[in-house]
Design a protein around this motif. Structure first.
Motif, PDB file in Angstrom:
ATOM      1  N   GLY A  80       0.818  -1.210   0.000  1.00  4.60           N
ATOM      2  CA  GLY A  80       0.000   0.000   0.000  1.00  4.60           C
ATOM      3  C   GLY A  80       0.850   1.257   0.000  1.00  4.60           C
ATOM      4  N   GLY A  81       2.152   1.071   0.172  1.00  4.90           N
ATOM      5  CA  GLY A  81       3.068   2.201   0.148  1.00  4.90           C
ATOM      6  C   GLY A  81       4.303   1.899  -0.690  1.00  4.90           C
ATOM      7  N   ILE A  82       4.237   0.834  -1.481  1.00  4.24           N
ATOM      8  CA  ILE A  82       5.393   0.481  -2.310  1.00  4.24           C
ATOM      9  C   ILE A  82       5.525   1.498  -3.436  1.00  4.24           C
ATOM     10  CG2 ILE A  82       6.395  -1.221  -3.890  1.00  4.24           C
ATOM     11  CD1 ILE A  82       5.179  -3.412  -2.161  1.00  4.24           C
ATOM     12  N   SER A  83       6.692   2.107  -3.489  1.00  4.12           N
ATOM     13  CA  SER A  83       6.994   3.084  -4.530  1.00  4.12           C
ATOM     14  C   SER A  83       7.856   2.412  -5.596  1.00  4.12           C
ATOM     15  CB  SER A  83       7.773   4.261  -3.926  1.00  4.12           C
ATOM     16  OG  SER A  83       8.133   5.184  -4.929  1.00  4.12           O
ATOM     17  N   PRO A  84       7.743   2.869  -6.843  1.00  5.20           N
ATOM     18  CA  PRO A  84       8.647   2.331  -7.855  1.00  5.20           C
ATOM     19  C   PRO A  84      10.080   2.840  -7.650  1.00  5.20           C
ATOM     20  CG  PRO A  84       7.231   4.010  -8.822  1.00  5.20           C
ATOM     21  CD  PRO A  84       6.762   3.791  -7.411  1.00  5.20           C
ATOM     22  N   PHE A  85      10.235   3.902  -6.846  1.00  2.90           N
ATOM     23  CA  PHE A  85      11.534   4.540  -6.647  1.00  2.90           C
ATOM     24  C   PHE A  85      12.237   4.040  -5.394  1.00  2.90           C
ATOM     25  CE2 PHE A  85       8.820   7.819  -8.685  1.00  2.90           C
ATOM     26  CZ  PHE A  85       9.484   7.902  -9.896  1.00  2.90           C
ATOM     27  N   ALA A  86      13.571   3.905  -5.487  1.00  5.49           N
ATOM     28  CA  ALA A  86      14.445   3.654  -4.338  1.00  5.49           C
ATOM     29  C   ALA A  86      14.071   2.409  -3.550  1.00  5.49           C
ATOM     30  CB  ALA A  86      14.498   4.885  -3.432  1.00  5.49           C
ATOM     31  N   GLN A  87      13.754   1.349  -4.251  1.00  5.75           N
ATOM     32  CA  GLN A  87      13.532   0.085  -3.561  1.00  5.75           C
ATOM     33  C   GLN A  87      14.892  -0.442  -3.111  1.00  5.75           C
ATOM     34  OE1 GLN A  87      11.256  -2.434  -6.210  1.00  5.75           O
ATOM     35  NE2 GLN A  87       9.504  -1.050  -6.168  1.00  5.75           N
ATOM     36  N   LYS A  88      14.898  -1.339  -2.126  1.00  2.00           N
ATOM     37  CA  LYS A  88      16.156  -1.885  -1.604  1.00  2.00           C
ATOM     38  C   LYS A  88      17.027  -2.452  -2.716  1.00  2.00           C
ATOM     39  CE  LYS A  88      15.130  -3.468   3.077  1.00  2.00           C
ATOM     40  NZ  LYS A  88      14.968  -4.700   3.861  1.00  2.00           N
ATOM     41  N   LYS A  89      16.378  -3.103  -3.658  1.00  2.00           N
ATOM     42  CA  LYS A  89      17.091  -3.745  -4.764  1.00  2.00           C
ATOM     43  C   LYS A  89      16.425  -3.307  -6.065  1.00  2.00           C
ATOM     44  CE  LYS A  89      18.242  -8.317  -6.506  1.00  2.00           C
ATOM     45  NZ  LYS A  89      17.958  -9.741  -6.420  1.00  2.00           N
ATOM     46  N   GLN A  90      17.219  -2.880  -7.034  1.00  2.00           N
ATOM     47  CA  GLN A  90      16.666  -2.474  -8.335  1.00  2.00           C
ATOM     48  C   GLN A  90      16.158  -3.721  -9.061  1.00  2.00           C
ATOM     49  OE1 GLN A  90      17.355   0.894 -10.091  1.00  2.00           O
ATOM     50  NE2 GLN A  90      15.684   0.168 -11.339  1.00  2.00           N
ATOM     51  N   LEU A  91      14.865  -3.760  -9.307  1.00  2.00           N
ATOM     52  CA  LEU A  91      14.251  -4.887 -10.002  1.00  2.00           C
ATOM     53  C   LEU A  91      13.850  -4.450 -11.404  1.00  2.00           C
ATOM     54  CD1 LEU A  91      11.906  -6.129  -7.133  1.00  2.00           C
ATOM     55  CD2 LEU A  91      14.016  -7.225  -7.900  1.00  2.00           C
ATOM     56  N   PRO A  92      13.768  -5.390 -12.346  1.00  2.00           N
ATOM     57  CA  PRO A  92      13.264  -5.019 -13.669  1.00  2.00           C
ATOM     58  C   PRO A  92      11.867  -4.398 -13.513  1.00  2.00           C
ATOM     59  CG  PRO A  92      14.075  -7.283 -13.665  1.00  2.00           C
ATOM     60  CD  PRO A  92      14.071  -6.812 -12.244  1.00  2.00           C
ATOM     61  N   THR A  93      11.666  -3.262 -14.141  1.00  2.00           N
ATOM     62  CA  THR A  93      10.428  -2.497 -13.967  1.00  2.00           C
ATOM     63  C   THR A  93       9.752  -2.272 -15.303  1.00  2.00           C
ATOM     64  OG1 THR A  93      11.360  -1.399 -12.031  1.00  2.00           O
ATOM     65  CG2 THR A  93       9.489  -0.311 -13.079  1.00  2.00           C
ATOM     66  N   LEU A  94       8.434  -2.487 -15.326  1.00  2.00           N
ATOM     67  CA  LEU A  94       7.630  -2.204 -16.512  1.00  2.00           C
ATOM     68  C   LEU A  94       6.603  -1.142 -16.158  1.00  2.00           C
ATOM     69  CD1 LEU A  94       8.894  -4.956 -17.315  1.00  2.00           C
ATOM     70  CD2 LEU A  94       6.769  -5.457 -18.503  1.00  2.00           C
ATOM     71  N   LEU A  95       6.533  -0.126 -16.991  1.00  2.00           N
ATOM     72  CA  LEU A  95       5.558   0.950 -16.836  1.00  2.00           C
ATOM     73  C   LEU A  95       4.491   0.753 -17.895  1.00  2.00           C
ATOM     74  CD1 LEU A  95       4.592   3.710 -15.700  1.00  2.00           C
ATOM     75  CD2 LEU A  95       6.178   4.796 -17.302  1.00  2.00           C
ATOM     76  N   HIS A  96       3.238   0.718 -17.475  1.00  2.00           N
ATOM     77  CA  HIS A  96       2.131   0.527 -18.411  1.00  2.00           C
ATOM     78  C   HIS A  96       2.121   1.658 -19.430  1.00  2.00           C
ATOM     79  CE1 HIS A  96      -1.946  -0.007 -19.942  1.00  2.00           C
ATOM     80  NE2 HIS A  96      -1.866  -1.250 -19.471  1.00  2.00           N
ATOM     81  N   GLU A  97       1.979   1.301 -20.699  1.00  2.00           N
ATOM     82  CA  GLU A  97       2.094   2.304 -21.770  1.00  2.00           C
ATOM     83  C   GLU A  97       1.038   3.409 -21.696  1.00  2.00           C
ATOM     84  OE1 GLU A  97      -0.248   0.442 -25.632  1.00  2.00           O
ATOM     85  OE2 GLU A  97       1.923   0.234 -25.556  1.00  2.00           O
ATOM     86  N   SER A  98      -0.060   3.169 -21.007  1.00  2.00           N
ATOM     87  CA  SER A  98      -1.088   4.208 -20.889  1.00  2.00           C
ATOM     88  C   SER A  98      -0.555   5.447 -20.146  1.00  2.00           C
ATOM     89  CB  SER A  98      -2.328   3.672 -20.173  1.00  2.00           C
ATOM     90  OG  SER A  98      -2.019   3.328 -18.834  1.00  2.00           O
TER      91      SER A  98
END
Length: 152
Positions: free
Chosen positions: A98-116
């Motif tokens: 409920g508070g997970i941000s795409p930024f500054a996670q402990k470990k950089q994981l592969p990230t996909l941003l929805h094209e919309s």
């Protein structure tokens, strides 16, 4: 300050912080933010951890839609996707559900941003704490999270 906000400041990108009083009984976090901050729901994006063939990935997806797990797996060049275990998601990211941000996670994981997201100059994502959102451009997510654009 959260690690996400600190990263945005350090990167010297344009962003805004929005805050609201989180109701601990409300578990529809993104929609709660949209309602309490009077935001355009189409621009509110949720951050989910998804296990694709045993490897964790981050999905930054419209809060108004369910993630198509088959399409997500395909976008990751995988076969099977499922939502990550909540405890593992919290452990790996360093943020509460409920508070997970795409930024500054402990470990950089592969990230996909929805094209919309590309249809908007700015979108709303979690700042790393329940009740705190940041307003950022999709390009900021691409840049700082090394996100790929995909339809899922």
């Amino acid at each position: 300050m959260t690690p996400a906000i600190n990263l945005l400041k350090k990167a010297k990108v344009e962003f805004q912080i929005l805050q609201f009083e989180h109701d601990p009984n409300d578990h529809d976090f993104a929609n709660e933010a949209a309602k309490k901050l009077n935001l355009d729901r189409e621009k509110v994006f949720k951050t989910l951890l998804i296990d694709v063939d045993g490897k964790l990935h981050v999905a930054v997806s419209p809060a108004t839609q369910q993630v198509d797990l088959k399409a997500f797996a395909k976008a990751c060049k995988g076969k099977k996707a499922q939502l990550a275990d909540q405890q593992n998601a919290q452990k790996v990211t360093g943020y509460l559900i409920g508070g997970i941000s795409p930024f500054a996670q402990k470990k950089q994981l592969p990230t996909l941003l929805h094209e919309s997201a590309l249809a908007y100059e700015q979108i709303y994502v979690s700042a790393g704490k329940r009740g705190v959102e940041v307003v950022v451009s999709p390009a900021t997510i691409e840049q700082l999270c090394k996100a790929k654009i995909a339809l899922f």
